[in-house]
Design a protein around this motif. Sequence first.
Motif, PDB file in Angstrom:
ATOM      1  N   UNK A  64      -4.197  -8.615   3.858  1.00 15.64           N
ATOM      2  CA  UNK A  64      -4.837  -7.733   4.843  1.00 15.64           C
ATOM      3  C   UNK A  64      -4.561  -6.258   4.581  1.00 15.64           C
ATOM      4  N   UNK A  65      -3.334  -5.892   4.256  1.00 12.78           N
ATOM      5  CA  UNK A  65      -3.002  -4.482   4.017  1.00 12.78           C
ATOM      6  C   UNK A  65      -3.790  -3.944   2.825  1.00 12.78           C
ATOM      7  N   UNK A 176     -16.216   9.141   6.840  1.00  8.70           N
ATOM      8  CA  UNK A 176     -14.858   9.669   6.685  1.00  8.70           C
ATOM      9  C   UNK A 176     -13.961   9.203   7.830  1.00  8.70           C
ATOM     10  N   UNK A 177     -14.483   9.210   9.045  1.00  4.60           N
ATOM     11  CA  UNK A 177     -13.700   8.752  10.204  1.00  4.60           C
ATOM     12  C   UNK A 177     -13.344   7.278  10.045  1.00  4.60           C
ATOM     13  N   UNK A 178     -14.326   6.441   9.681  1.00  4.75           N
ATOM     14  CA  UNK A 178     -14.039   5.021   9.459  1.00  4.75           C
ATOM     15  C   UNK A 178     -13.008   4.840   8.350  1.00  4.75           C
ATOM     16  N   UNK A 179     -13.104   5.632   7.286  1.00  9.31           N
ATOM     17  CA  UNK A 179     -12.151   5.551   6.184  1.00  9.31           C
ATOM     18  C   UNK A 179     -10.738   5.883   6.610  1.00  9.31           C
ATOM     19  N   UNK A 180     -10.589   6.951   7.372  1.00 11.71           N
ATOM     20  CA  UNK A 180      -9.259   7.360   7.857  1.00 11.71           C
ATOM     21  C   UNK A 180      -8.675   6.300   8.797  1.00 11.71           C
ATOM     22  N   UNK A 181      -9.503   5.755   9.666  1.00  8.56           N
ATOM     23  CA  UNK A 181      -9.042   4.704  10.589  1.00  8.56           C
ATOM     24  C   UNK A 181      -8.555   3.491   9.804  1.00  8.56           C
ATOM     25  N   UNK A 182      -9.319   3.082   8.796  1.00  2.96           N
ATOM     26  CA  UNK A 182      -8.913   1.928   7.995  1.00  2.96           C
ATOM     27  C   UNK A 182      -7.635   2.197   7.210  1.00  2.96           C
ATOM     28  N   UNK A 183      -7.481   3.423   6.705  1.00  2.00           N
ATOM     29  CA  UNK A 183      -6.254   3.759   5.974  1.00  2.00           C
ATOM     30  C   UNK A 183      -5.046   3.822   6.902  1.00  2.00           C
ATOM     31  N   UNK A 184      -5.268   4.208   8.145  1.00  2.00           N
ATOM     32  CA  UNK A 184      -4.169   4.320   9.110  1.00  2.00           C
ATOM     33  C   UNK A 184      -3.740   2.958   9.679  1.00  2.00           C
ATOM     34  N   UNK A 185      -4.608   1.972   9.662  1.00  2.00           N
ATOM     35  CA  UNK A 185      -4.288   0.664  10.244  1.00  2.00           C
ATOM     36  C   UNK A 185      -2.998   0.048   9.704  1.00  2.00           C
ATOM     37  N   UNK A 186      -2.769   0.027   8.390  1.00  2.00           N
ATOM     38  CA  UNK A 186      -1.525  -0.571   7.913  1.00  2.00           C
ATOM     39  C   UNK A 186      -0.278   0.178   8.393  1.00  2.00           C
TER      40      UNK A 186
END
Length: 189
Positions: A64-65, A176-186
């Motif tokens: 998942x990460x 970009x917002x979706x990308x940052x959110x996905x990178x921040x999830x882990x």
Amino acid sequence: MEAFWISLAVIFVAELGDKSQLMAMTFATRFKPWPVLAGITVATAAVHLVSVAVGGLIGDALPTTAISIVAGLAFLAFALWTLRGDELTEEEAGKARRTTRNALVAVTVAFFLSELGDKTMLATITLATQHGWLGTWLGSTVGMVAADALAILVGRMLGKHLPEKVIKYGAAGAFAVFGVILLAQPLFA
């Protein structure tokens, strides 16, 4: 339902300013809107079914990460791709103008071929690595068809007076917002 709504929103935004919208407008000037929309729907459903199958296989094979990081980077790349722009080549525009066959067949084949490897296909694969395949497939298909329907409607009403820069920057910002959110999830998991 979460997969449906996320996929619908992401793919709708991804499709804004994409060459598929330009193709939809071009076909709409030549054919009636309903066969154009039907052809787009058939092609999109087929391409996105393949996309969610690929995404599901990748999603099952990776942790998942890793998926979240790769997906975040992919969405940031989609933002840059959107800023770079996507134009209908003269050859693609010529094919859309010259087609005299059945509108449904012409649009379906043209859209199917143009979507292979396109950012909406790649975004659908990315979404399918994290969400259920059925919701992602239905949401991505509805999102793309809705965006292209909007292109047909606006194209028929306004012609070439579309605010392309606003659409381009808005779509890039959303990626970009979706990308940052996905990178921040882990980091917060």
